[in-house]
Design an enzyme around this catalytic site. Structure first.
Site, PDB file in Angstrom:
ATOM      1  N   TRP A 138       0.913  -1.307   0.084  1.00 11.71           N
ATOM      2  CA  TRP A 138       0.136   0.016  -0.083  1.00 11.71           C
ATOM      3  C   TRP A 138       1.027   1.235   0.000  1.00 11.71           C
ATOM      4  CZ3 TRP A 138      -5.650   0.220   1.113  1.00 11.71           C
ATOM      5  CH2 TRP A 138      -6.091   1.748   0.960  1.00 11.71           C
ATOM      6  N   GLU A 210       7.712  -1.526   1.589  1.00  9.14           N
ATOM      7  CA  GLU A 210       7.615  -0.983   3.131  1.00  9.14           C
ATOM      8  C   GLU A 210       8.476  -2.011   3.773  1.00  9.14           C
ATOM      9  OE1 GLU A 210       3.130  -1.089   4.032  1.00  9.14           O
ATOM     10  OE2 GLU A 210       3.121  -1.555   1.919  1.00  9.14           O
ATOM     11  N   ASP A 243       9.504   2.684   1.837  1.00  6.31           N
ATOM     12  CA  ASP A 243       8.415   3.647   2.350  1.00  6.31           C
ATOM     13  C   ASP A 243       8.218   3.420   3.900  1.00  6.31           C
ATOM     14  OD1 ASP A 243       5.934   4.581   2.972  1.00  6.31           O
ATOM     15  OD2 ASP A 243       4.965   3.767   1.171  1.00  6.31           O
ATOM     16  N   GLN A 246       4.703   3.967   7.987  1.00  8.90           N
ATOM     17  CA  GLN A 246       4.005   3.459   9.320  1.00  8.90           C
ATOM     18  C   GLN A 246       5.514   3.171  10.257  1.00  8.90           C
ATOM     19  OE1 GLN A 246       0.868   0.999   9.375  1.00  8.90           O
ATOM     20  NE2 GLN A 246       0.176   1.866   7.646  1.00  8.90           N
ATOM     21  N   LYS A 272       2.885   9.901   7.604  1.00  8.64           N
ATOM     22  CA  LYS A 272       2.152   9.612   8.781  1.00  8.64           C
ATOM     23  C   LYS A 272       2.866   9.950  10.196  1.00  8.64           C
ATOM     24  CE  LYS A 272      -0.292   5.557   6.647  1.00  8.64           C
ATOM     25  NZ  LYS A 272      -1.670   5.877   7.079  1.00  8.64           N
ATOM     26  N   ARG A 406      -4.022  -5.144  13.069  1.00  7.91           N
ATOM     27  CA  ARG A 406      -2.575  -4.345  12.948  1.00  7.91           C
ATOM     28  C   ARG A 406      -2.801  -3.345  14.264  1.00  7.91           C
ATOM     29  NH1 ARG A 406      -2.501  -0.790   7.809  1.00  7.91           N
ATOM     30  NH2 ARG A 406      -4.514  -0.367   8.265  1.00  7.91           N
TER      31      ARG A 406
END
Ligand SMILES: Cc1ncc(COP(=O)(O)O)c(C=O)c1O
Length: 437
Positions: A138, A210, A243, A246, A272, A406
């Site tokens: 994502w 990620e 990336d 998070q 984020k 999550r």
């Protein structure tokens, strides 16, 4: 009647809002503070996802509020060709904490936007256009980011960018490649790149990854995978874009997740967590790549590029993370949370797997541990039950895996709040598994 049922609010919401994915919680959230959000009845709900996996300092951190207040009153938004101190200071601070020779920064607003900029820069710097990502990725909802997003949202919008490819992310709980009865991610990666080489037109520009695929079901790249991936990229003249939307700023128990592997990407993309819940993102790259892109006329001129207010927020977020030793706190708090989740796993056969790092943990739900069959209804029921008991949980349900909770609370969460969340989870699992039996 509950204040959350306000008929005018819901009538307006129904008539005037575009629905952009999933359902809305049937609550009106009036305020947020620390690890909690509060609904219209004043009920406290423990936020185990830091909002949208972003509010690492908890909600409405007093020092962040103060920065916003001050900058809203003195230095907010500028002509995009003007510079201000918060932007240059944040760039220097990021260069200092970023691994390796990552030292040039571009400050933007959202994760998708930063990925967009990184992919554009990679194309310009390599002179190539093909971009590879993970099939459970994502990276955002806009053009190039959406083209590199494979976990959701591909159908119905026409062609993705030409030259978009995917490889499977490693998934030790449900291994596809085994040797001598053990998962062999290296063989899987070799095979995946053999397929990429067959499909490529000879224009491979970048791999975007990620370190822990969050929306893809909290798939943690095994130790060594990132180095092998970097090697695959180097062999093909591709750039590695990481990336860390998070995982950045301490969430996994290191400032950046890639530090565990000792791998320095060509671009580190932050969003984020960098704004601690407010819209701020950044691309951090090397001087060599930036120089090349600049010479070739790199253009990413947006309304909010280099805005001082969000940059000042990022600077404060970074300062608080370091000053309050929140990276170390993520290790300790994460261990407490993980221990509690593993204790739950001992009690409930529907918890197939517990995985992740620091305060970014995943819990995969199955019908039973032997069959590993997905149990989507149970996942939805436990999520609802948690909310009813005062705990906000997020579950992703993707084909080929069980529902995955999550869990990513703020780095500022206390031991008592962790224990409260675990106790609510325990009650929710007990109630819903009893019902399902
Ligand atoms: C890893 C990752 N990258 C990028 C994005 C996109 O960020 P944004 O929604 O701010 O555009 C997300 C959003 O969930 C994400 O999880």
């Amino acid at each position: 009647m509950s204040n959350n049922a306000d008929p005018v609010f819901w009538d307006h919401a129904r008539r005037h809002l575009v629905r952009y994915g999933g359902r809305f919680e049937p609550l009106i959230i009036e305020r947020a503070e620390g690890s909690f959000v509060y609904d219209a009845d004043g009920r406290a709900i423990l936020d185990f996802t830091s909002g949208q996996m972003s509010a690492i300092l908890g909600h409405c951190h007093p020092e962040i509020s103060e920065v916003v207040r001050r900058h809203a009153a003195t230095l907010d938004h500028l002509f995009s060709g003007m510079l201000s101190r918060p932007v240059v200071d944040l760039a220097a601070a990021l260069a200092k904490v970023a691994p390796g020779a990552l030292e040039r920064c571009l400050m933007l607003s959202t994760g998708a936007e930063a990925n967009e900029a990184a992919i554009k820069m990679a194309k310009l710097a390599t002179g190539h256009y093909e971009v590879v990502g993970f099939a459970q990725s994502w990276h955002g909802m806009t053009g190039a980011a959406a083209s590199a997003t494979y976990s959701a949202g591909r159908r119905g919008y026409g062609p993705s960018a030409v030259g978009s490819f995917a490889i499977p992310a490693p998934y030790p709980y449900r291994p596809q490649f085994e040797r001598d009865g053990r998962y062999d991610w290296a063989a899987e990666l070799d095979y995946a790149f053999a397929l990429i080489d067959r499909q490529s037109n000879g224009s491979l520009a970048a791999f975007i990854a990620e370190p822990i695929l969050s929306s893809g079901g909290l798939l943690d790249l095994p130790f060594g995978y990132l180095a092998a991936l970097k090697q695959k990229c180097a062999e093909r003249g591709m750039l590695l874009l990481l990336d860390e939307a998070q995982t950045g700023l301490g969430r996994t128990g290191l400032m950046f997740a890639c530090e565990r592997d000792g791998v320095v990407p060509d671009m580190l993309i932050l969003s984020k967590t960098l704004g601690a819940g407010l819209p701020l993102s950044a691309v951090v790259t090397t001087a060599a790549i930036e120089e090349l892109a600049y010479e070739r006329g790199f253009l990413f001129y947006t309304t909010h590029v280099s805005d001082p207010l969000p940059a000042a927020v990022g600077l404060k977020a970074l300062e608080v993370v370091r000053r309050d030793r929140l990276v170390e706190r993520a290790v300790v708090a994460g261990a407490r949370l993980e221990k509690g989740l593993r204790a739950l796993q001992q009690r409930f056969d529907c918890i197939g797997d517990v995985r992740g790092r620091g305060l970014l943990l995943g819990l995969e739900l199955v019908k039973d541990r032997r069959s590993k069959a997905p149990a989507p209804e149970l996942g939805a029921a436990i999520t609802r039950r948690c909310m009813a008991l005062g705990l906000s949980m997020n579950i992703v349900q993707l084909p080929g895996m069980g529902g995955v909770f999550r869990i990513a609370p703020p780095l500022t969460i206390s031991d008592e709040e962790i224990d409260l969340g675990l106790s609510i989870l325990s009650d929710a699992f007990a109630a819903e598994t009893r019902k399902a039996a």
